[in-house]
Design an enzyme around this catalytic site. Structure first.
Site, PDB file in Angstrom:
ATOM      1  N   GLN A   3       0.845  -1.208   0.000  1.00  0.00           N
ATOM      2  CA  GLN A   3       0.000   0.000   0.000  1.00  0.00           C
ATOM      3  C   GLN A   3       0.877   1.253   0.000  1.00  0.00           C
ATOM      4  O   GLN A   3       1.828   1.362   0.790  1.00  0.00           O
ATOM      5  CB  GLN A   3      -0.918   0.018   1.226  1.00  0.00           C
ATOM      6  CG  GLN A   3      -1.918   1.167   1.191  1.00  0.00           C
ATOM      7  CD  GLN A   3      -2.928   1.135   2.329  1.00  0.00           C
ATOM      8  OE1 GLN A   3      -2.869   0.279   3.213  1.00  0.00           O
ATOM      9  NE2 GLN A   3      -3.851   2.083   2.305  1.00  0.00           N
TER      10      GLN A   3
ATOM     11  N   VAL B 165      -0.834   4.568  -0.989  1.00  0.00           N
ATOM     12  CA  VAL B 165      -1.745   5.674  -0.678  1.00  0.00           C
ATOM     13  C   VAL B 165      -2.625   5.227   0.492  1.00  0.00           C
ATOM     14  O   VAL B 165      -3.386   4.255   0.375  1.00  0.00           O
ATOM     15  CB  VAL B 165      -2.615   6.053  -1.895  1.00  0.00           C
ATOM     16  CG1 VAL B 165      -3.580   7.167  -1.521  1.00  0.00           C
ATOM     17  CG2 VAL B 165      -1.735   6.477  -3.074  1.00  0.00           C
TER      18      VAL B 165
ATOM     19  N   HIS C 232      -8.538   1.525  -0.446  1.00  0.00           N
ATOM     20  CA  HIS C 232      -9.080   1.424  -1.804  1.00  0.00           C
ATOM     21  C   HIS C 232      -8.953   0.008  -2.337  1.00  0.00           C
ATOM     22  O   HIS C 232      -8.044  -0.734  -1.965  1.00  0.00           O
ATOM     23  CB  HIS C 232      -8.347   2.377  -2.756  1.00  0.00           C
ATOM     24  CG  HIS C 232      -6.860   2.229  -2.744  1.00  0.00           C
ATOM     25  ND1 HIS C 232      -6.066   2.822  -1.782  1.00  0.00           N
ATOM     26  CD2 HIS C 232      -6.010   1.542  -3.546  1.00  0.00           C
ATOM     27  CE1 HIS C 232      -4.800   2.514  -2.009  1.00  0.00           C
ATOM     28  NE2 HIS C 232      -4.743   1.716  -3.066  1.00  0.00           N
TER      29      HIS C 232
ATOM     30  N   HIS D 190      -8.362  -2.143  -5.881  1.00  0.00           N
ATOM     31  CA  HIS D 190      -7.958  -2.102  -7.278  1.00  0.00           C
ATOM     32  C   HIS D 190      -8.839  -3.093  -8.029  1.00  0.00           C
ATOM     33  O   HIS D 190      -8.905  -4.269  -7.652  1.00  0.00           O
ATOM     34  CB  HIS D 190      -6.508  -2.582  -7.456  1.00  0.00           C
ATOM     35  CG  HIS D 190      -5.483  -1.749  -6.767  1.00  0.00           C
ATOM     36  ND1 HIS D 190      -4.643  -0.898  -7.452  1.00  0.00           N
ATOM     37  CD2 HIS D 190      -5.129  -1.647  -5.458  1.00  0.00           C
ATOM     38  CE1 HIS D 190      -3.816  -0.311  -6.595  1.00  0.00           C
ATOM     39  NE2 HIS D 190      -4.090  -0.754  -5.383  1.00  0.00           N
TER      40      HIS D 190
HETATM   41  P1  DGP Z   1      -1.607   1.168  -3.439  1.00  0.00           P
HETATM   42  O1  DGP Z   1      -0.179   0.783  -3.766  1.00  0.00           O
HETATM   43  O2  DGP Z   1      -2.482  -0.035  -3.201  1.00  0.00           O
HETATM   44  O3  DGP Z   1      -1.694   2.183  -2.329  1.00  0.00           O
HETATM   45  O4  DGP Z   1      -2.180   1.827  -4.769  1.00  0.00           O
HETATM   46  C1  DGP Z   1      -2.164   3.195  -5.013  1.00  0.00           C
HETATM   47  C2  DGP Z   1      -2.502   3.396  -6.453  1.00  0.00           C
HETATM   48  O5  DGP Z   1      -2.911   4.739  -6.631  1.00  0.00           O
HETATM   49  C3  DGP Z   1      -1.370   3.151  -7.441  1.00  0.00           C
HETATM   50  O6  DGP Z   1      -1.713   2.069  -8.307  1.00  0.00           O
HETATM   51  C4  DGP Z   1      -1.241   4.445  -8.231  1.00  0.00           C
HETATM   52  C5  DGP Z   1      -2.517   5.180  -7.907  1.00  0.00           C
HETATM   53  N1  DGP Z   1      -2.398   6.620  -7.826  1.00  0.00           N
HETATM   54  C6  DGP Z   1      -1.540   7.311  -7.043  1.00  0.00           C
HETATM   55  N2  DGP Z   1      -1.721   8.645  -7.209  1.00  0.00           N
HETATM   56  C7  DGP Z   1      -2.732   8.775  -8.119  1.00  0.00           C
HETATM   57  C8  DGP Z   1      -3.375   9.911  -8.682  1.00  0.00           C
HETATM   58  O7  DGP Z   1      -3.072  11.076  -8.402  1.00  0.00           O
HETATM   59  N3  DGP Z   1      -4.363   9.657  -9.588  1.00  0.00           N
HETATM   60  C9  DGP Z   1      -4.737   8.384  -9.931  1.00  0.00           C
HETATM   61  N4  DGP Z   1      -5.726   8.253 -10.820  1.00  0.00           N
HETATM   62  N5  DGP Z   1      -4.152   7.288  -9.395  1.00  0.00           N
HETATM   63  C10 DGP Z   1      -3.152   7.494  -8.501  1.00  0.00           C
END
Ligand code: DGP
Length: 113
Positions: free
Chosen positions: A93, A95, A99, A101
């Site tokens: 993780q 962010v 969430h 995916h």
């Molecule tokens: P995780 O590693 O599970 O926390 O996934 C975070 C995901 O969020 C990663 O696949 C990239 C996506 N992500 C990060 N910043 C942004 C953003 O500003 N916009 C979008 N659409 N996706 C983002």
């Protein structure tokens, strides 16, 4: 919790390619897609990770999974998709706004990497 980039997306402070929205959640395309279809499904209520959910969140968690079904149907991938949730840094993780995916459009291996 501290604000993340996803809070800014929910508040429309930064753009995102939103594919589904209702009163409880938002779904938008991942900025770094790992499959032809890669959509993030997030609760509007911020919790850092799944492990922070409590009994009061039972309905919300079910809502997110039913939203995933709706998104998959809209994307034409209802027959085959993978739903992934990374809980904590050790699981990948990055962010810290919980969430799912939703990944589809290619074949997947098991076990995941
Ligand atoms: P995780 O590693 O599970 O926390 O996934 C975070 C995901 O969020 C990663 O696949 C990239 C996506 N992500 C990060 N910043 C942004 C953003 O500003 N916009 C979008 N659409 N996706 C983002």
């Amino acid at each position: 919790m501290s604000e993340t980039i996803f809070t800014k997306i929910i508040n429309k402070e930064i753009p995102a390619d939103v594919v589904y929205e209702d009163e409880l959640c938002l779904a938008f395309r991942d900025i770094n897609p790992q499959a032809p279809v890669h959509i993030l499904i997030i609760p509007k209520k911020a919790m850092p990770q799944l492990n922070d959910a409590g009994e009061a969140d039972e309905g919300l968690l079910g809502h997110l999974m039913l939203a995933a079904n709706k998104v998959a149907a809209r994307e034409g991938v209802a027959d085959g998709f993978r739903l992934v949730l990374n809980n904590g840094a050790a699981a990948g993780q990055e962010v810290f706004h919980m969430h799912f995916h939703l990944l589809a459009g290619r074949s997947f291996t098991w076990p995941p990497g």
